[in-house]
Design a protein around this motif. Structure first.
Motif, PDB file in Angstrom:
ATOM      1  N   ASP A  44      15.886 -11.889   2.176  1.00  0.00           N
ATOM      2  CA  ASP A  44      17.035 -11.120   2.685  1.00  0.00           C
ATOM      3  C   ASP A  44      16.592  -9.783   3.270  1.00  0.00           C
ATOM      4  O   ASP A  44      17.110  -9.348   4.296  1.00  0.00           O
ATOM      5  N   PHE A  45      15.643  -9.138   2.600  1.00  0.00           N
ATOM      6  CA  PHE A  45      15.159  -7.840   3.060  1.00  0.00           C
ATOM      7  C   PHE A  45      14.568  -7.962   4.461  1.00  0.00           C
ATOM      8  O   PHE A  45      14.816  -7.129   5.331  1.00  0.00           O
ATOM      9  N   TRP A  46      13.772  -9.021   4.708  1.00  0.00           N
ATOM     10  CA  TRP A  46      13.214  -9.257   6.039  1.00  0.00           C
ATOM     11  C   TRP A  46      14.331  -9.384   7.073  1.00  0.00           C
ATOM     12  O   TRP A  46      14.239  -8.825   8.165  1.00  0.00           O
ATOM     13  N   GLU A  47      15.368 -10.136   6.725  1.00  0.00           N
ATOM     14  CA  GLU A  47      16.464 -10.365   7.676  1.00  0.00           C
ATOM     15  C   GLU A  47      17.203  -9.075   8.002  1.00  0.00           C
ATOM     16  O   GLU A  47      17.591  -8.850   9.145  1.00  0.00           O
ATOM     17  N   VAL A  48      17.392  -8.227   7.011  1.00  0.00           N
ATOM     18  CA  VAL A  48      18.157  -6.993   7.203  1.00  0.00           C
ATOM     19  C   VAL A  48      17.293  -5.889   7.808  1.00  0.00           C
ATOM     20  O   VAL A  48      17.717  -5.193   8.737  1.00  0.00           O
ATOM     21  N   ARG A  49      16.090  -5.704   7.298  1.00  0.00           N
ATOM     22  CA  ARG A  49      15.254  -4.564   7.692  1.00  0.00           C
ATOM     23  C   ARG A  49      14.228  -4.872   8.779  1.00  0.00           C
ATOM     24  O   ARG A  49      13.736  -3.974   9.439  1.00  0.00           O
ATOM     25  N   GLY A  50      13.811  -6.129   8.890  1.00  0.00           N
ATOM     26  CA  GLY A  50      12.787  -6.468   9.864  1.00  0.00           C
ATOM     27  C   GLY A  50      11.373  -6.217   9.370  1.00  0.00           C
ATOM     28  O   GLY A  50      10.421  -6.261  10.151  1.00  0.00           O
ATOM     29  N   TYR A  51      11.219  -5.975   8.105  1.00  0.00           N
ATOM     30  CA  TYR A  51       9.914  -5.857   7.457  1.00  0.00           C
ATOM     31  C   TYR A  51      10.088  -6.243   6.004  1.00  0.00           C
ATOM     32  O   TYR A  51      11.216  -6.406   5.530  1.00  0.00           O
ATOM     33  N   GLY A  52       8.990  -6.430   5.301  1.00  0.00           N
ATOM     34  CA  GLY A  52       9.082  -6.837   3.906  1.00  0.00           C
ATOM     35  C   GLY A  52       7.737  -7.237   3.355  1.00  0.00           C
ATOM     36  O   GLY A  52       6.713  -6.637   3.686  1.00  0.00           O
ATOM     37  N   ILE A  53       7.730  -8.290   2.551  1.00  0.00           N
ATOM     38  CA  ILE A  53       6.526  -8.750   1.868  1.00  0.00           C
ATOM     39  C   ILE A  53       5.933  -9.946   2.623  1.00  0.00           C
ATOM     40  O   ILE A  53       6.655 -10.834   3.059  1.00  0.00           O
ATOM     41  N   TRP A  54       4.604  -9.928   2.751  1.00  0.00           N
ATOM     42  CA  TRP A  54       3.866 -11.029   3.365  1.00  0.00           C
ATOM     43  C   TRP A  54       3.056 -11.751   2.299  1.00  0.00           C
ATOM     44  O   TRP A  54       2.653 -11.153   1.310  1.00  0.00           O
ATOM     45  N   CYS A  55       2.762 -13.014   2.570  1.00  0.00           N
ATOM     46  CA  CYS A  55       1.763 -13.739   1.797  1.00  0.00           C
ATOM     47  C   CYS A  55       0.434 -13.581   2.518  1.00  0.00           C
ATOM     48  O   CYS A  55       0.386 -13.593   3.750  1.00  0.00           O
ATOM     49  N   ILE A  56      -0.604 -13.429   1.743  1.00  0.00           N
ATOM     50  CA  ILE A  56      -1.952 -13.278   2.296  1.00  0.00           C
ATOM     51  C   ILE A  56      -2.700 -14.588   2.055  1.00  0.00           C
ATOM     52  O   ILE A  56      -2.796 -15.057   0.915  1.00  0.00           O
ATOM     53  N   ARG A  73      11.901   0.707  -3.115  1.00  0.00           N
ATOM     54  CA  ARG A  73      11.709   0.806  -4.563  1.00  0.00           C
ATOM     55  C   ARG A  73      13.055   0.851  -5.271  1.00  0.00           C
ATOM     56  O   ARG A  73      13.976   1.512  -4.818  1.00  0.00           O
ATOM     57  N   PRO A  74      13.163   0.171  -6.399  1.00  0.00           N
ATOM     58  CA  PRO A  74      14.436   0.161  -7.124  1.00  0.00           C
ATOM     59  C   PRO A  74      14.792   1.515  -7.746  1.00  0.00           C
ATOM     60  O   PRO A  74      15.940   1.734  -8.114  1.00  0.00           O
ATOM     61  N   ASP A  75      13.830   2.436  -7.840  1.00  0.00           N
ATOM     62  CA  ASP A  75      14.099   3.742  -8.439  1.00  0.00           C
ATOM     63  C   ASP A  75      14.519   4.789  -7.410  1.00  0.00           C
ATOM     64  O   ASP A  75      14.656   5.963  -7.736  1.00  0.00           O
ATOM     65  N   GLY A  76      14.700   4.373  -6.142  1.00  0.00           N
ATOM     66  CA  GLY A  76      15.188   5.288  -5.120  1.00  0.00           C
ATOM     67  C   GLY A  76      14.139   6.199  -4.509  1.00  0.00           C
ATOM     68  O   GLY A  76      14.472   7.091  -3.731  1.00  0.00           O
ATOM     69  N   ARG A  77      12.878   5.986  -4.800  1.00  0.00           N
ATOM     70  CA  ARG A  77      11.825   6.855  -4.253  1.00  0.00           C
ATOM     71  C   ARG A  77      11.543   6.588  -2.780  1.00  0.00           C
ATOM     72  O   ARG A  77      10.916   7.381  -2.125  1.00  0.00           O
ATOM     73  N   GLY A  78      11.974   5.444  -2.264  1.00  0.00           N
ATOM     74  CA  GLY A  78      11.790   5.142  -0.851  1.00  0.00           C
ATOM     75  C   GLY A  78      11.137   3.794  -0.622  1.00  0.00           C
ATOM     76  O   GLY A  78      10.995   2.982  -1.539  1.00  0.00           O
ATOM     77  N   VAL A  79      10.749   3.559   0.618  1.00  0.00           N
ATOM     78  CA  VAL A  79      10.062   2.319   0.981  1.00  0.00           C
ATOM     79  C   VAL A  79       8.610   2.440   0.532  1.00  0.00           C
ATOM     80  O   VAL A  79       7.936   3.427   0.833  1.00  0.00           O
ATOM     81  N   ALA A  80       8.168   1.427  -0.179  1.00  0.00           N
ATOM     82  CA  ALA A  80       6.846   1.486  -0.786  1.00  0.00           C
ATOM     83  C   ALA A  80       5.953   0.350  -0.307  1.00  0.00           C
ATOM     84  O   ALA A  80       6.399  -0.777  -0.102  1.00  0.00           O
ATOM     85  N   GLY A 106       4.843  -0.859   9.280  1.00  0.00           N
ATOM     86  CA  GLY A 106       5.976  -0.032   8.858  1.00  0.00           C
ATOM     87  C   GLY A 106       6.158   1.197   9.726  1.00  0.00           C
ATOM     88  O   GLY A 106       7.276   1.537  10.114  1.00  0.00           O
ATOM     89  N   HIS A 107       5.079   1.872  10.033  1.00  0.00           N
ATOM     90  CA  HIS A 107       5.196   3.066  10.878  1.00  0.00           C
ATOM     91  C   HIS A 107       5.598   2.684  12.296  1.00  0.00           C
ATOM     92  O   HIS A 107       6.428   3.380  12.906  1.00  0.00           O
ATOM     93  N   ARG A 108       5.072   1.572  12.829  1.00  0.00           N
ATOM     94  CA  ARG A 108       5.512   1.119  14.160  1.00  0.00           C
ATOM     95  C   ARG A 108       6.987   0.728  14.160  1.00  0.00           C
ATOM     96  O   ARG A 108       7.664   0.847  15.173  1.00  0.00           O
ATOM     97  N   ALA A 109       7.479   0.267  13.008  1.00  0.00           N
ATOM     98  CA  ALA A 109       8.890  -0.110  12.879  1.00  0.00           C
ATOM     99  C   ALA A 109       9.797   1.106  12.723  1.00  0.00           C
ATOM    100  O   ALA A 109      11.017   0.964  12.627  1.00  0.00           O
ATOM    101  N   GLY A 110       9.205   2.300  12.692  1.00  0.00           N
ATOM    102  CA  GLY A 110      10.007   3.516  12.637  1.00  0.00           C
ATOM    103  C   GLY A 110      10.072   4.216  11.296  1.00  0.00           C
ATOM    104  O   GLY A 110      10.754   5.236  11.174  1.00  0.00           O
ATOM    105  N   ALA A 154       4.130   9.123   9.036  1.00  0.00           N
ATOM    106  CA  ALA A 154       3.883   8.675  10.412  1.00  0.00           C
ATOM    107  C   ALA A 154       3.279   9.799  11.242  1.00  0.00           C
ATOM    108  O   ALA A 154       2.352   9.560  12.024  1.00  0.00           O
ATOM    109  N   ALA A 155       3.758  11.026  11.073  1.00  0.00           N
ATOM    110  CA  ALA A 155       3.243  12.156  11.858  1.00  0.00           C
ATOM    111  C   ALA A 155       1.766  12.388  11.581  1.00  0.00           C
ATOM    112  O   ALA A 155       0.988  12.660  12.499  1.00  0.00           O
ATOM    113  N   ASP A 156       1.352  12.260  10.328  1.00  0.00           N
ATOM    114  CA  ASP A 156      -0.062  12.434   9.981  1.00  0.00           C
ATOM    115  C   ASP A 156      -0.914  11.332  10.604  1.00  0.00           C
ATOM    116  O   ASP A 156      -1.997  11.585  11.117  1.00  0.00           O
TER     117      ASP A 156
END
Length: 165
Positions: A44-56, A73-80, A106-110, A154-156
């Motif tokens: 679902d996250f992939w469908e909504v956000r356009g990024y997520g978890i990959w299998c290697i 992150r479930p604790d609200g710290r951000g995208v991890a 992730g950075h290319r995705a904004g 991203a700026a760094d």
């Protein structure tokens, strides 16, 4: 790397249920039912956000090595940034390569800020994060463990890329 799908459930159940892999992760090893719930959330996250978890997968033989990617992150710290590999796949550069690809995606995705959290005693993960140029920006305690928070801005990364040209 391929986005996770239901066809990966058996591999994910083995990976996420293995204490050698998931004992240092938030909430520890998962039961098969929890792994299915997380997989459905990841899809679902992939469908909504356009990024997520990959299998290697290893290119030469298609072996499933683990997972990497980005998740809120479930604790609200951000995208991890997340990654978890089988012990036999560690120390060969797979985690660093997969984590770098996820950060760049992730950075290319904004995403302006991507964090990563590692248990202080997980020296291999901390080394990967530092090798990728993430800098420590905080810490917290989780179930008696000191957790280190790292960030990639991203700026760094844009500034570093411009200096390398």
């Amino acid at each position: 790397m391929l986005p996770v799908g239901l066809e990966n459930l058996a591999d994910l159940v083995r990976l996420k249920g293995d204490p050698a892999v998931f004992s240092t992760m938030l909430h520890g090893p998962r039961a098969p039912e929890r792994t299915l719930e997380e997989l459905e959330d990841d899809i679902d996250f992939w469908e909504v956000r356009g990024y997520g978890i990959w299998c290697i997968f290893r290119i030469r033989d298609g072996a499933f090595l683990g997972i990497s990617g980005l998740m809120e992150r479930p604790d609200g710290r951000g995208v991890a940034l997340r990654y978890a590999l089988w012990p036999e796949a560690r120390g060969q550069g797979y985690a660093r390569e997969a984590a770098r690809a996820a950060l760049e995606f992730g950075h290319r995705a904004g995403l302006q800020r991507i964090i990563a959290v590692a248990r202080e005693t997980n020296t291999a993960s901390v080394a990967v994060l530092k090798a990728l140029g993430l800098r420590q920006c905080g810490e917290f305690r989780n179930h008696g463990h000191r957790m280190l928070v790292f960030e990639s801005l991203a700026a760094d990364r844009a500034g570093n890329a411009a200096r390398e040209d």
